[in-house]
Design an enzyme around this catalytic site. Structure first.
Site, PDB file in Angstrom:
ATOM      1  N   ASN A 153      17.440 -26.290  30.804  1.00  0.00           N
ATOM      2  CA  ASN A 153      17.991 -27.126  30.034  1.00  0.00           C
ATOM      3  C   ASN A 153      19.376 -27.643  29.298  1.00  0.00           C
ATOM      4  O   ASN A 153      19.479 -28.384  29.170  1.00  0.00           O
ATOM      5  CB  ASN A 153      16.541 -27.359  28.953  1.00  0.00           C
ATOM      6  CG  ASN A 153      16.599 -26.219  28.506  1.00  0.00           C
ATOM      7  OD1 ASN A 153      16.265 -24.820  28.726  1.00  0.00           O
ATOM      8  ND2 ASN A 153      15.445 -26.291  27.464  1.00  0.00           N
ATOM      9  N   GLU A 252      11.677 -15.603  26.012  1.00  0.00           N
ATOM     10  CA  GLU A 252      11.750 -16.839  25.200  1.00  0.00           C
ATOM     11  C   GLU A 252      10.740 -18.190  26.191  1.00  0.00           C
ATOM     12  O   GLU A 252      11.551 -18.596  27.043  1.00  0.00           O
ATOM     13  CB  GLU A 252      12.756 -17.501  25.049  1.00  0.00           C
ATOM     14  CG  GLU A 252      12.869 -17.767  23.446  1.00  0.00           C
ATOM     15  CD  GLU A 252      13.738 -19.364  23.911  1.00  0.00           C
ATOM     16  OE1 GLU A 252      12.873 -20.439  24.203  1.00  0.00           O
ATOM     17  OE2 GLU A 252      14.558 -19.977  24.301  1.00  0.00           O
ATOM     18  N   CYS A 286      13.177 -26.265  24.194  1.00  0.00           N
ATOM     19  CA  CYS A 286      12.083 -25.328  24.280  1.00  0.00           C
ATOM     20  C   CYS A 286      11.600 -25.725  22.531  1.00  0.00           C
ATOM     21  O   CYS A 286      10.916 -25.733  21.789  1.00  0.00           O
ATOM     22  CB  CYS A 286      12.449 -24.239  24.400  1.00  0.00           C
ATOM     23  SG  CYS A 286      13.784 -23.007  23.500  1.00  0.00           S
TER      24      CYS A 286
END
Length: 484
Positions: A153, A252, A286
């Site tokens: 992403n 993460e 995220c």
């Protein structure tokens, strides 16, 4: 090696064809055209990459801090010179709009600047001892070889966020980029480090499917730490594998980030922030906003203003300057988000804007009458759908924000900064921002989550701690007397 020929692995300073019989197809998510077909790496390639990194690390850790910084100065110049090419790759490989690609480039630059300072920040300590004539010396050193699994992403920045600090602290690295973004999460970085003159083996990149080399990437005996950015489901699996082999991890993972719009918020400012935090990169971040929790006294005003804002956002080709919302990474993502929307509408949510799906494009969408247990609020959407939840008071807003297994980022809007900080302190999350949206990542600031949003912290001194280890050496100036 021209940017059009990213079809090879990068191992020990050489570009070689992957030995697997499988291929990774690098596909433009907007045009659906194949950018490149990459022969995959197999476990033999992976083993060679890790062994090359291990051999190179013996010399790299001995390079003086000033010389390491010279390498990073060269790297920053190379990255700056090739900015247009990097942005072009982000647009065509990850579906980044020009706005998002520029933001990603600048954020990665921030990481490089911060990492360049790490070689002179490898601090130790001398501590006293309760034993007469003794002192305790604490030495800090690199962990060795770091395995980095790059995401799709924010591929360039999030790969660089691990690669640069790890190398700056004396480690060497093997990267396995996401199959959707093999260049921007890996091969392009390899070319940049190569052009900057880094020694062979310091950075290696293996492109391969998780089904073929994914588990082996984690369980291989050489890497001391695995750094992963991605979904909680995959991160949990990586953590389980690493734990069995007593490897450290930096994870993460997913987020279900909430913006709390309190009764005294500046609504116009809150709407601007919500739009950016929700729709940047189609919400495929995220730390993007997933839920917008609004006090009932300002709910209607906020929703009306957000609806008008959303309807003005241009959707389409990410290469066009005016485009704000580009394509999702693939058709499966669009279908998943559409199902979450439809299921939530059946449960009572109301659609006020958007929702149309064309291929990988979803018109920016606004849903109201949302409850926290609807799929659109309960799941990490990773798409351009804003879900607004109305609450009666501050206490309910805090309770709903915390009613999630995730705890990555968030936002609180209020004209009373002290109140905002006090509310922020009650949200179970690794990061939260007062009078700002949730998408923030600065190279010198701690970045990471709580609960199912991950383990460890990136950024600044926290990255130094994560990518290094300490050794205690006790030193006697004389000799001890022992009881036997």
């Amino acid at each position: 090696m021209s940017p059009q020929t990213f079809t090879k692995q990068y191992i020990n300073g050489e570009w070689k064809t992957g030995a697997s019989e499988q291929t990774v197809e690098n596909i433009n998510p907007y045009t659906h055209h194949t950018i490149a077909s990459i022969p995959s790496a197999n476990e033999e390639d992976l083993d060679q990459a890790y062994k090359s990194a291990q051999a190179a690390q013996k010399d790299w850790k001995k390079v003086t801090p000033g010389k390491k910084q010279d390498y990073f100065d060269s790297l920053q110049k190379v990255v700056a010179d090739r900015k247009d090419e990097i942005i072009d790759w982000l647009v065509k490989e990850s579906g980044s709009t020009l706005t998002k690609a520029e933001a990603e480039f600048q954020t990665a630059n921030g990481i490089l600047r911060e990492a360049a300072s790490f070689p002179t920040r490898m601090e130790g300590q001398i501590l006293p001892s309760n034993i007469p004539g003794k002192e305790n010396r604490i030495y800090r050193s690199p962990k060795g070889v770091i395995g980095v699994i790059g995401p799709w992403n924010f591929p360039f920045h999030l790969a660089m966020r691990s690669v640069a600090p790890a190398i700056a602290t004396g480690n060497t690295v093997v990267v396995k980029p996401a199959s959707s973004t093999p260049a921007t999460a890996g091969l392009l970085l390899a070319e940049l480090f190569e052009e900057a003159g880094f020694p062979a083996g310091v950075l290696n990149v293996v492109v391969g499917r998780g089904s073929e080399i994914g588990d082996a990437f984690v369980t291989h005996p050489i890497p001391a730490l695995i750094s992963f950015t991605g979904s909680t489901e995959v991160g949990s699996h990586i953590g389980e594998l690493a734990g069995k082999h007593l490897k450290d991890t930096a994870l993460e993972l997913g987020g279900n980030n909430a913006m709390l719009v309190l009764d005294d918020a500046d609504i116009d400012r809150a709407v601007e922030a919500a739009s950016f935090g929700k729709f940047l990169h189609q919400g495929q971040i995220c730390i993007a906003l997933n839920r917008i929790i609004v006090h009932e006294s300002v709910h209607d005003e906020f929703v009306s203003a957000l609806q008008q804002k959303i309807q003005k956002l241009q959707v389409g080709d990410p290469a066009e300057k005016e485009t704000i919302v580009g394509p999702l990474i693939n058709q499966e993502a669009a279908e998943r988000i559409q199902k979450n929307m439809n299921d939530s509408l059946e449960q009572g949510a109301e659609k006020l804007a958007g929702g149309e799906v064309t291929g990988n494009l979803i018109q920016p969408t606004l849903l109201t009458n949302v409850t926290n247990d609807m799929p659109i609020a309960n799941n990490e959407i990773f798409g351009p759908v804003a879900a607004v939840i109305q609450v009666a008071n501050e206490e309910e807003a805090i309770k709903l924000a915390n009613d999630s297994p995730y705890g990555l980022s968030g936002s609180v809007f209020t004209t009373d900064i002290h109140r905002g900080v006090e509310v922020a302190k009650q949200i179970d999350t690794g990061m939260i921002h007062v009078n700002d949206q949730s998408v923030n990542d600065e190279g010198h600031v701690a970045f990471g989550g709580e609960k199912q949003s991950g383990l460890g912290r990136f950024g600044g001194s926290w990255a130094i701690d994560k990518f290094t280890t300490v050794k205690t050496i006790g030193v006697m100036s004389g000799y001890r007397e022992f009881p036997f």
